[in-house]
Design a protein around this motif. Structure first.
Motif, PDB file in Angstrom:
ATOM      1  N   ASP A  11       4.817   1.254  -8.575  1.00  0.00           N
ATOM      2  CA  ASP A  11       4.401  -0.144  -8.559  1.00  0.00           C
ATOM      3  C   ASP A  11       5.309  -0.938  -7.621  1.00  0.00           C
ATOM      4  O   ASP A  11       6.537  -0.779  -7.657  1.00  0.00           O
ATOM      5  CB  ASP A  11       4.484  -0.747  -9.966  1.00  0.00           C
ATOM      6  CG  ASP A  11       3.449  -0.147 -10.910  1.00  0.00           C
ATOM      7  OD1 ASP A  11       2.390   0.282 -10.418  1.00  0.00           O
ATOM      8  OD2 ASP A  11       3.717  -0.103 -12.126  1.00  0.00           O
ATOM      9  N   TYR A  56       3.887   1.638  -1.356  1.00  0.00           N
ATOM     10  CA  TYR A  56       4.369   1.841  -2.726  1.00  0.00           C
ATOM     11  C   TYR A  56       3.287   2.478  -3.594  1.00  0.00           C
ATOM     12  O   TYR A  56       3.546   3.442  -4.323  1.00  0.00           O
ATOM     13  CB  TYR A  56       4.790   0.506  -3.345  1.00  0.00           C
ATOM     14  CG  TYR A  56       6.126  -0.012  -2.884  1.00  0.00           C
ATOM     15  CD1 TYR A  56       7.303   0.674  -3.171  1.00  0.00           C
ATOM     16  CD2 TYR A  56       6.224  -1.204  -2.182  1.00  0.00           C
ATOM     17  CE1 TYR A  56       8.538   0.193  -2.755  1.00  0.00           C
ATOM     18  CE2 TYR A  56       7.450  -1.703  -1.760  1.00  0.00           C
ATOM     19  CZ  TYR A  56       8.603  -0.999  -2.050  1.00  0.00           C
ATOM     20  OH  TYR A  56       9.819  -1.476  -1.636  1.00  0.00           O
ATOM     21  N   ASN A  57       2.077   1.946  -3.502  1.00  0.00           N
ATOM     22  CA  ASN A  57       0.981   2.453  -4.337  1.00  0.00           C
ATOM     23  C   ASN A  57       0.657   3.901  -4.004  1.00  0.00           C
ATOM     24  O   ASN A  57       0.400   4.721  -4.900  1.00  0.00           O
ATOM     25  CB  ASN A  57      -0.265   1.572  -4.158  1.00  0.00           C
ATOM     26  CG  ASN A  57      -0.089   0.199  -4.782  1.00  0.00           C
ATOM     27  OD1 ASN A  57       0.600   0.051  -5.794  1.00  0.00           O
ATOM     28  ND2 ASN A  57      -0.708  -0.814  -4.187  1.00  0.00           N
ATOM     29  N   ASN A  58       0.666   4.254  -2.722  1.00  0.00           N
ATOM     30  CA  ASN A  58       0.379   5.632  -2.324  1.00  0.00           C
ATOM     31  C   ASN A  58       1.447   6.608  -2.802  1.00  0.00           C
ATOM     32  O   ASN A  58       1.167   7.782  -3.062  1.00  0.00           O
ATOM     33  CB  ASN A  58       0.242   5.725  -0.801  1.00  0.00           C
ATOM     34  CG  ASN A  58      -1.102   5.213  -0.305  1.00  0.00           C
ATOM     35  OD1 ASN A  58      -2.104   5.346  -0.983  1.00  0.00           O
ATOM     36  ND2 ASN A  58      -1.114   4.611   0.877  1.00  0.00           N
ATOM     37  N   ALA A  68       0.826  -1.212   0.000  1.00  0.00           N
ATOM     38  CA  ALA A  68       0.000   0.000   0.000  1.00  0.00           C
ATOM     39  C   ALA A  68       0.859   1.260   0.000  1.00  0.00           C
ATOM     40  O   ALA A  68       0.511   2.262  -0.651  1.00  0.00           O
ATOM     41  CB  ALA A  68      -0.928  -0.006   1.213  1.00  0.00           C
TER      42      ALA A  68
END
Length: 536
Positions: free
Chosen positions: A531, A525-527, A523
């Motif tokens: 990727d 990384y995504n925020n 999460a």
């Protein structure tokens, strides 16, 4: 008879091992040697890692091996999660590509040092060896203090400008660029630009000044300049505009604080047809004369902003433009349209008045006790009439009209611009300028630049540049964390620490394997807009 020869590639710095077999050339009638690549030499262990230079198995190694050295496998388990994040950010922002173009031999070392500065949070560079041995990073080897000093000294002004130019092309063309200056104290006595000046942190050491430009939308730094410590802010605009022209950016929008407010600077901005937004000095005759006609009706309910808790009004006026033309020996004078946005904050007015009244009380006490302070003499004359008698001593009477005039503009501040916009838009753009000050905080605290210890001009210039590279990464992470509200749960260091524990496993001729990842790490990384990593 076969012998093993080591040879270093000057471009990449990689040492290769060759099997050399001597034979007699009948046609040329002389001894010759045939070399066959057998692998890359590990700089730390001296082991030979099989390769043909392209990561594939060499044809010469197919079939039974001839008697020779025993080839060993390379295995490593290192921390990868945080450096992967920085790798991905560097690719996304074009930092890696731009550095590679400008510094083809050294860009990997520069990236590794930048990664270390970001992840180790203020640790000195001599501790790189331990960190480097535990992490997967672009250079992949230790960088000693001597190597880092040589690297810093090799960074040229031309290559830095090339990098600024390439990075600038990646920025949004229509955004305002915030410009500001900070001071960096120094213990060095040999640096020419280390001078005593107006230190913004009230440090008594001499200093250098750093001028930096940031994109207000991207929140990313675009370029910087090192200045002598005794150069005031207002003197730097002319060279800043020249730098923009050299870098290929003649049309930009600048937002600046009141330290840059001067007739000469504003004339220069008009001359170059640049858009600007600048905090103005309330003491300016232009600012006061344009406010006076609307002063009595300023605090109307219709002009109140609940969001910012202040009153606001806008006025269109004329700037008396002048330009000296040395070649023609004359001065051009004209009027240019300017917009003045005024703001009034009740709380600030009360604080200013309270501070002023306390100062008056202290001044009167000094006068009447006979313990005058020489530095306050002008204030005594400005605000007081005194009368001295043998019986009553000295009595100080306030000049009410002078005090009233001094308090007239308390709580007010003004922004000026040559671009059409409403007062609230101007205020929001200007307040975004705070990102430069916060970036300076990152530069000094996280990147260990509170006080510089380097003793040569070249080393200082090079170190500042690598720290500037690190600042781009930090600025990107900070912007993403703000946009996704990560600061409610994490600090920047907290995010990096969470990711830094993710491992990777490397072995010769095998794909890189990634260690376990938690949902929380995915999460993050995504925020941050990256990727999550996967096994290669």
């Amino acid at each position: 008879m076969a012998t093993i020869i080591h040879q270093t590639d000057k471009r990449s710095g990689i040492t290769y091992a060759y099997e050399s077999v001597s034979y007699w050339d009948k046609e040329k009638k002389q001894s010759r040697a045939k070399r066959t690549l057998i692998g890359r030499v590990d700089q730390e262990t001296g082991e030979i890692i099989p390769t043909d230079g392209r990561g594939k198995k060499s044809k010469d190694l197919e079939g039974p091996l001839k008697p020779g050295p025993v080839l060993t496998k390379h295995t490593a388990r290192t921390f990868y999660g945080a450096t992967y994040l920085l790798d991905a950010i560097g690719e996304k922002l074009g930092i890696t590509d731009d550095l590679k173009k400008c510094f083809p031999k050294d860009y990997r070392q520069m990236l590794s040092i930048a990664y270390y500065l970001i992840l180790e949070d203020s640790n000195p560079l001599y501790r790189f060896e331990k960190w480097g041995s535990l992490h997967k990073h672009p250079y992949g080897k230790d960088i000693t203090s001597q190597c880092s000093s040589e690297l810093f000294a090799s960074i040229t002004e031309e290559a830095k400008n090339d990098f600024f130019r390439l990075q600038g092309k990646r920025r949004a063309e229509k955004e305002y660029w915030a410009y500001d200056i900070t001071s960096v104290s120094s213990y060095s006595e040999s640096l020419r630009q280390v001078q005593y000046g107006l230190n913004k942190e009230n440090d008594r050491l001499p200093q250098i000044n750093l001028a930096m430009v940031f994109g207000e939308v991207s929140n990313l730094p675009f370029c910087y300049r090192k200045l002598a410590g005794n150069i005031p802010d207002s003197k730097t605009i002319k060279n800043l505009l020249a730098d923009f022209n050299i870098l290929g950016y003649p049309k930009v929008k600048l937002v600046m604080d009141r330290g840059f407010y001067s007739e000469k600077n504003i004339n220069a901005l008009y001359k170059d047809h640049l858009k600007f937004l600048m905090s103005a000095k309330m003491s300016s005759s232009l600012i006061k004369s344009a406010l006076d006609p609307i002063y009595n009706d300023f605090r109307s309910f219709e002009n109140y902003s609940e969001k910012y808790e202040l009153y606001y009004r806008s006025v269109q006026s004329d700037w008396h433009y002048s330009q000296d033309r040395p070649n023609k020996g004359d001065t051009v004078e004209d009027k240019r349209r300017i917009y003045i946005h005024y703001y009034f904050n009740i709380d600030k007015a009360a604080e200013d008045e309270k501070r002023f009244d306390k100062n008056l009380i202290a001044l009167r006490r000094e006068l009447e006790s006979g313990k005058k302070v020489p530095e306050h003499e002008s204030q005594y004359k400005k605000y007081f009439d005194t009368k001295t008698t043998p019986k009553r001593g000295t009595k100080a009477m306030i000049k009410e009209d002078v005090v009233r005039a001094a308090k007239r503009y308390y709580g007010y501040f003004a922004l000026i611009t040559n671009e059409t916009m409403d007062a609230i838009t101007a205020l929001e753009i200007y307040r975004n300028k705070d990102l430069v000050e916060k970036a300076f905080g990152n530069l000094k605290e996280r990147l260990n630049m509170r006080r510089t210890l380097v003793s040569s001009e070249q080393s200082l210039d090079g170190k500042l540049f690598v720290e500037f590279i690190a600042l781009i990464y930090l600025s990107y992470i900070k912007k993403q964390m703000q946009d996704t509200n990560l600061f409610k749960e994490y600090t920047i260091q907290g995010v990096l620490d969470k990711l830094d524990v993710i491992e990777c496993f490397e072995e010769s001729h095998q794909k890189l394997r990634l260690g376990e990842m938690l949902e929380e790490q995915i999460a993050l990384y995504n925020n941050i807009g990256i990727d999550p990593p996967a096994s290669l």
